[in-house]
Design a protein around this motif. Structure first.
Motif, PDB file in Angstrom:
ATOM      1  N   GLY A  37      12.806  -5.755   2.561  1.00  0.00           N
ATOM      2  CA  GLY A  37      14.153  -6.221   2.850  1.00  0.00           C
ATOM      3  C   GLY A  37      14.504  -6.206   4.316  1.00  0.00           C
ATOM      4  O   GLY A  37      13.798  -6.760   5.158  1.00  0.00           O
ATOM      5  N   GLY A  38      15.603  -5.505   4.635  1.00  0.00           N
ATOM      6  CA  GLY A  38      16.156  -5.594   5.973  1.00  0.00           C
ATOM      7  C   GLY A  38      15.640  -4.606   6.982  1.00  0.00           C
ATOM      8  O   GLY A  38      16.094  -4.596   8.124  1.00  0.00           O
ATOM      9  N   GLY A  39      14.728  -3.738   6.608  1.00  0.00           N
ATOM     10  CA  GLY A  39      14.136  -2.869   7.611  1.00  0.00           C
ATOM     11  C   GLY A  39      14.281  -1.387   7.383  1.00  0.00           C
ATOM     12  O   GLY A  39      13.800  -0.582   8.191  1.00  0.00           O
ATOM     13  N   SER A  40      14.911  -0.958   6.280  1.00  0.00           N
ATOM     14  CA  SER A  40      15.056   0.480   6.039  1.00  0.00           C
ATOM     15  C   SER A  40      13.700   1.163   5.865  1.00  0.00           C
ATOM     16  O   SER A  40      13.553   2.343   6.174  1.00  0.00           O
ATOM     17  CB  SER A  40      15.924   0.734   4.803  1.00  0.00           C
ATOM     18  OG  SER A  40      15.320   0.222   3.638  1.00  0.00           O
ATOM     19  N   ILE A  41      12.700   0.410   5.407  1.00  0.00           N
ATOM     20  CA  ILE A  41      11.382   1.022   5.202  1.00  0.00           C
ATOM     21  C   ILE A  41      10.727   1.419   6.532  1.00  0.00           C
ATOM     22  O   ILE A  41       9.820   2.251   6.547  1.00  0.00           O
ATOM     23  CB  ILE A  41      10.429   0.104   4.399  1.00  0.00           C
ATOM     24  CG1 ILE A  41      10.151  -1.203   5.138  1.00  0.00           C
ATOM     25  CG2 ILE A  41      10.987  -0.160   3.013  1.00  0.00           C
ATOM     26  CD1 ILE A  41       9.026  -2.014   4.511  1.00  0.00           C
ATOM     27  N   PHE A  42      11.198   0.833   7.639  1.00  0.00           N
ATOM     28  CA  PHE A  42      10.685   1.246   8.949  1.00  0.00           C
ATOM     29  C   PHE A  42      11.344   2.551   9.388  1.00  0.00           C
ATOM     30  O   PHE A  42      10.711   3.384  10.041  1.00  0.00           O
ATOM     31  CB  PHE A  42      10.938   0.155   9.989  1.00  0.00           C
ATOM     32  CG  PHE A  42      10.210  -1.128   9.706  1.00  0.00           C
ATOM     33  CD1 PHE A  42       8.874  -1.276  10.020  1.00  0.00           C
ATOM     34  CD2 PHE A  42      10.861  -2.192   9.101  1.00  0.00           C
ATOM     35  CE1 PHE A  42       8.192  -2.452   9.750  1.00  0.00           C
ATOM     36  CE2 PHE A  42      10.196  -3.377   8.824  1.00  0.00           C
ATOM     37  CZ  PHE A  42       8.854  -3.506   9.153  1.00  0.00           C
ATOM     38  N   ARG A  43      12.610   2.725   9.016  1.00  0.00           N
ATOM     39  CA  ARG A  43      13.347   3.917   9.427  1.00  0.00           C
ATOM     40  C   ARG A  43      12.998   5.146   8.588  1.00  0.00           C
ATOM     41  O   ARG A  43      13.005   6.272   9.097  1.00  0.00           O
ATOM     42  CB  ARG A  43      14.859   3.658   9.342  1.00  0.00           C
ATOM     43  CG  ARG A  43      15.334   2.572  10.314  1.00  0.00           C
ATOM     44  CD  ARG A  43      16.840   2.475  10.338  1.00  0.00           C
ATOM     45  NE  ARG A  43      17.401   2.044   9.056  1.00  0.00           N
ATOM     46  CZ  ARG A  43      17.563   0.774   8.716  1.00  0.00           C
ATOM     47  NH1 ARG A  43      17.201  -0.198   9.537  1.00  0.00           N
ATOM     48  NH2 ARG A  43      18.099   0.465   7.551  1.00  0.00           N
ATOM     49  N   ASN A  44      12.702   4.948   7.304  1.00  0.00           N
ATOM     50  CA  ASN A  44      12.449   6.109   6.431  1.00  0.00           C
ATOM     51  C   ASN A  44      10.972   6.467   6.307  1.00  0.00           C
ATOM     52  O   ASN A  44      10.605   7.388   5.574  1.00  0.00           O
ATOM     53  CB  ASN A  44      13.060   5.896   5.037  1.00  0.00           C
ATOM     54  CG  ASN A  44      12.460   4.703   4.286  1.00  0.00           C
ATOM     55  OD1 ASN A  44      11.381   4.223   4.620  1.00  0.00           O
ATOM     56  ND2 ASN A  44      13.169   4.231   3.271  1.00  0.00           N
ATOM     57  N   GLY A  45      10.111   5.734   7.010  1.00  0.00           N
ATOM     58  CA  GLY A  45       8.692   6.070   7.028  1.00  0.00           C
ATOM     59  C   GLY A  45       7.866   5.464   5.920  1.00  0.00           C
ATOM     60  O   GLY A  45       6.638   5.613   5.908  1.00  0.00           O
ATOM     61  N   VAL A  46       8.500   4.747   4.998  1.00  0.00           N
ATOM     62  CA  VAL A  46       7.749   4.179   3.874  1.00  0.00           C
ATOM     63  C   VAL A  46       6.782   3.100   4.341  1.00  0.00           C
ATOM     64  O   VAL A  46       5.645   3.018   3.863  1.00  0.00           O
ATOM     65  CB  VAL A  46       8.718   3.627   2.805  1.00  0.00           C
ATOM     66  CG1 VAL A  46       7.963   2.838   1.733  1.00  0.00           C
ATOM     67  CG2 VAL A  46       9.501   4.765   2.157  1.00  0.00           C
ATOM     68  N   TYR A  47       7.209   2.276   5.288  1.00  0.00           N
ATOM     69  CA  TYR A  47       6.319   1.230   5.804  1.00  0.00           C
ATOM     70  C   TYR A  47       5.031   1.836   6.343  1.00  0.00           C
ATOM     71  O   TYR A  47       3.926   1.370   6.028  1.00  0.00           O
ATOM     72  CB  TYR A  47       7.039   0.444   6.890  1.00  0.00           C
ATOM     73  CG  TYR A  47       6.181  -0.607   7.565  1.00  0.00           C
ATOM     74  CD1 TYR A  47       6.063  -1.889   7.029  1.00  0.00           C
ATOM     75  CD2 TYR A  47       5.481  -0.321   8.747  1.00  0.00           C
ATOM     76  CE1 TYR A  47       5.272  -2.846   7.657  1.00  0.00           C
ATOM     77  CE2 TYR A  47       4.692  -1.274   9.376  1.00  0.00           C
ATOM     78  CZ  TYR A  47       4.588  -2.541   8.824  1.00  0.00           C
ATOM     79  OH  TYR A  47       3.797  -3.499   9.431  1.00  0.00           O
ATOM     80  N   ASP A  48       5.147   2.870   7.154  1.00  0.00           N
ATOM     81  CA  ASP A  48       3.961   3.505   7.731  1.00  0.00           C
ATOM     82  C   ASP A  48       3.067   4.098   6.654  1.00  0.00           C
ATOM     83  O   ASP A  48       1.828   4.024   6.751  1.00  0.00           O
ATOM     84  CB  ASP A  48       4.375   4.606   8.708  1.00  0.00           C
ATOM     85  CG  ASP A  48       5.005   4.038   9.985  1.00  0.00           C
ATOM     86  OD1 ASP A  48       4.736   2.865  10.304  1.00  0.00           O
ATOM     87  OD2 ASP A  48       5.764   4.772  10.641  1.00  0.00           O
ATOM     88  N   GLN A  49       3.675   4.686   5.616  1.00  0.00           N
ATOM     89  CA  GLN A  49       2.876   5.254   4.525  1.00  0.00           C
ATOM     90  C   GLN A  49       2.098   4.169   3.781  1.00  0.00           C
ATOM     91  O   GLN A  49       0.926   4.363   3.435  1.00  0.00           O
ATOM     92  CB  GLN A  49       3.787   5.994   3.539  1.00  0.00           C
ATOM     93  CG  GLN A  49       4.403   7.266   4.074  1.00  0.00           C
ATOM     94  CD  GLN A  49       5.247   7.952   3.013  1.00  0.00           C
ATOM     95  OE1 GLN A  49       4.755   8.374   1.974  1.00  0.00           O
ATOM     96  NE2 GLN A  49       6.545   8.059   3.282  1.00  0.00           N
ATOM     97  N   VAL A  50       2.757   3.037   3.544  1.00  0.00           N
ATOM     98  CA  VAL A  50       2.100   1.934   2.834  1.00  0.00           C
ATOM     99  C   VAL A  50       0.954   1.379   3.676  1.00  0.00           C
ATOM    100  O   VAL A  50      -0.168   1.157   3.169  1.00  0.00           O
ATOM    101  CB  VAL A  50       3.113   0.826   2.483  1.00  0.00           C
ATOM    102  CG1 VAL A  50       2.392  -0.426   1.979  1.00  0.00           C
ATOM    103  CG2 VAL A  50       4.112   1.326   1.447  1.00  0.00           C
ATOM    104  N   LYS A  51       1.206   1.152   4.953  1.00  0.00           N
ATOM    105  CA  LYS A  51       0.175   0.583   5.819  1.00  0.00           C
ATOM    106  C   LYS A  51      -1.021   1.528   5.969  1.00  0.00           C
ATOM    107  O   LYS A  51      -2.170   1.092   6.015  1.00  0.00           O
ATOM    108  CB  LYS A  51       0.776   0.266   7.195  1.00  0.00           C
ATOM    109  CG  LYS A  51       1.812  -0.840   7.171  1.00  0.00           C
ATOM    110  CD  LYS A  51       1.216  -2.209   6.862  1.00  0.00           C
ATOM    111  CE  LYS A  51       0.550  -2.800   8.080  1.00  0.00           C
ATOM    112  NZ  LYS A  51       0.133  -4.217   7.866  1.00  0.00           N
ATOM    113  N   LYS A  52      -0.728   2.821   6.025  1.00  0.00           N
ATOM    114  CA  LYS A  52      -1.818   3.797   6.118  1.00  0.00           C
ATOM    115  C   LYS A  52      -2.651   3.795   4.845  1.00  0.00           C
ATOM    116  O   LYS A  52      -3.884   3.833   4.883  1.00  0.00           O
ATOM    117  CB  LYS A  52      -1.254   5.188   6.377  1.00  0.00           C
ATOM    118  CG  LYS A  52      -2.322   6.264   6.520  1.00  0.00           C
ATOM    119  CD  LYS A  52      -1.711   7.628   6.820  1.00  0.00           C
ATOM    120  CE  LYS A  52      -2.797   8.695   6.954  1.00  0.00           C
ATOM    121  NZ  LYS A  52      -2.198  10.041   7.215  1.00  0.00           N
ATOM    122  N   ALA A  53      -1.969   3.750   3.691  1.00  0.00           N
ATOM    123  CA  ALA A  53      -2.684   3.764   2.417  1.00  0.00           C
ATOM    124  C   ALA A  53      -3.538   2.511   2.231  1.00  0.00           C
ATOM    125  O   ALA A  53      -4.571   2.550   1.550  1.00  0.00           O
ATOM    126  CB  ALA A  53      -1.692   3.887   1.263  1.00  0.00           C
TER     127      ALA A  53
END
Length: 383
Positions: A37-53
């Motif tokens: 969506g609008g970018g909350s996954i960058f602020r809460n760390g979920v994006y980084d966790q997904v990309k790492k996985a």
């Protein structure tokens, strides 16, 4: 209890640190479209966790899916899927991102206009496989086959269901709830409450298991609400909240019961016409449905009042009035306004909604008991 067929193939992967299991569920050569969506996954760390996985995977990203996902945005994602021959979609977000992903997954396999799925002009086709990483508990879209899509250009909002539209798996990590703003928590609480109501507050047909299950979900939300509205929410409260959301609309409490959904259909129009949050519309409409449809829903209203709120004294109407008052009071306690006038909405909008329902020949609720005339009464009651 009615006869029923039940199937829910979605695998739930629940708990802290479970995002790391993505690579165990997705084959290495899979071409993935990652939606968010609008970018909350960058602020809460979920994006980084997904990309790492998923390090080393072939991933195309598509962000910007709105709350109440818009047709025009989703059509761009469908074009990306077709151009890149995507094998799988991974939705990372809340219900709107997941709903939008269901539309994308079906539309990418369709040569016509996928809006036809929503208006009944074409059957929904087999979807591209997709999975989810949930970041906002509310809709249970992570474990069902339904979706709601908006078309802002025409101020329309419709739902559709796809028999092949269940996620393959959904990862639910309750720690994502820690960072959610109170507005989203409040919307989620009301949305889950309303989902449960739509399957519970209907007819008395001796569905003891489903009734007790639904009542338990409602009582859990009432108990959790004060803890969830704190800034320092506990992990256990967040976990219970997340699981309650999923169980509220994954088909489990719908087995063998009558369902309503008139509140949602009316609420969708308020969102389409005025941009109100989905949860906000439900907090406005549901007390009106309870009041106007009190005769048809009398048995369940009395049962709800007694079992959920402990209302045992007074006449039938007095007990129903108190159940409605308690419900509206609960919605207000989580920060919701419950009247149309509080949002600057008046008779003109009511007339527009009623005309739309008449033009569509819609009769809502269990057995079509919520006619356009009843819709008008419900909305006038909420002015």
């Amino acid at each position: 209890m009615h006869n029923f067929d039940f199937r829910n193939p979605t695998e739930l992967i629940f708990g802290k640190g479970q995002i790391a299991k993505l690579s165990e569920r997705i084959g290495k050569g899979t071409k993935i479209l990652m939606t968010y969506g609008g970018g909350s996954i960058f602020r809460n760390g979920v994006y980084d966790q997904v990309k790492k996985a998923l390090e080393g995977y072939d991933i195309i990203e598509f962000g910007g899916i709105e709350a109440n996902p818009d047709y025009d945005t989703l059509m761009k994602a469908i074009a990306v899927c077709k151009e890149n021959k995507v094998d799988m979609i991974l939705a990372v977000g809340g219900g709107s991102v997941i709903d939008g992903t269901k539309f994308i997954a079906a539309g990418a396999n369709f040569d016509g206009d996928p809006w036809d799925f929503l208006i009944g002009k074409a059957p929904v086709c087999k979807a591209i496989p997709f999975a989810t990483v949930l970041t906002l508990p509310a809709t249970a879209s992570e474990m069902n086959n339904g979706a709601v899509i908006s078309r802002r250009a025409t101020k329309e909002k419709y739902a559709f269901h796809n028999p092949d539209g269940f996620p393959l798996f959904s990862i639910l990590d309750p720690t994502v709830v820690f960072s959610l703003p109170q507005r989203q928590i409040s919307n989620g609480i009301v949305d889950i409450y309303a989902h449960t109501f739509e399957q519970y507050l209907t007819t008395c047909i001796n569905t003891k298991v489903m009734d007790r299950w639904a009542e338990g979900l409602l009582q859990t939300l009432i108990e959790l609400a004060p803890e969830l509205l704190k800034d320092d929410r506990s992990y256990d409260a967040c976990a219970d909240f997340m699981l309650t959301a999923t169980m509220g609309l994954n088909g489990f409490i719908a087995m063998g019961v009558d369902e309503d959904w008139s509140t949602h259909m009316i609420g969708h129009e308020l969102t389409a016409l005025h941009g109100l949050d989905h949860g906000v519309t439900l907090a406005i409409v549901f007390p009106g449905v309870m009041s106007v449809m009190r005769k048809e829903k009398q048995g369940k209203l009395l049962q709800y009042g007694e079992r959920v709120w402990g209302i045992r004294e007074g006449s039938v109407d007095e007990r129903i009035d108190e159940a409605i008052r308690k419900t509206e009071q609960f919605f207000r306690s989580v920060g919701m306004k419950t009247r149309l006038s509080e949002h600057g909405i008046g008779q003109e909008t009511i007339d527009t909604i009623v005309k739309r329902f008449r033009d569509r020949h819609w009769k809502l609720g269990e057995g079509g008991i919520v006619t356009p005339e009843k819709v008008e009464m419900i909305l006038k009651e909420r002015l």
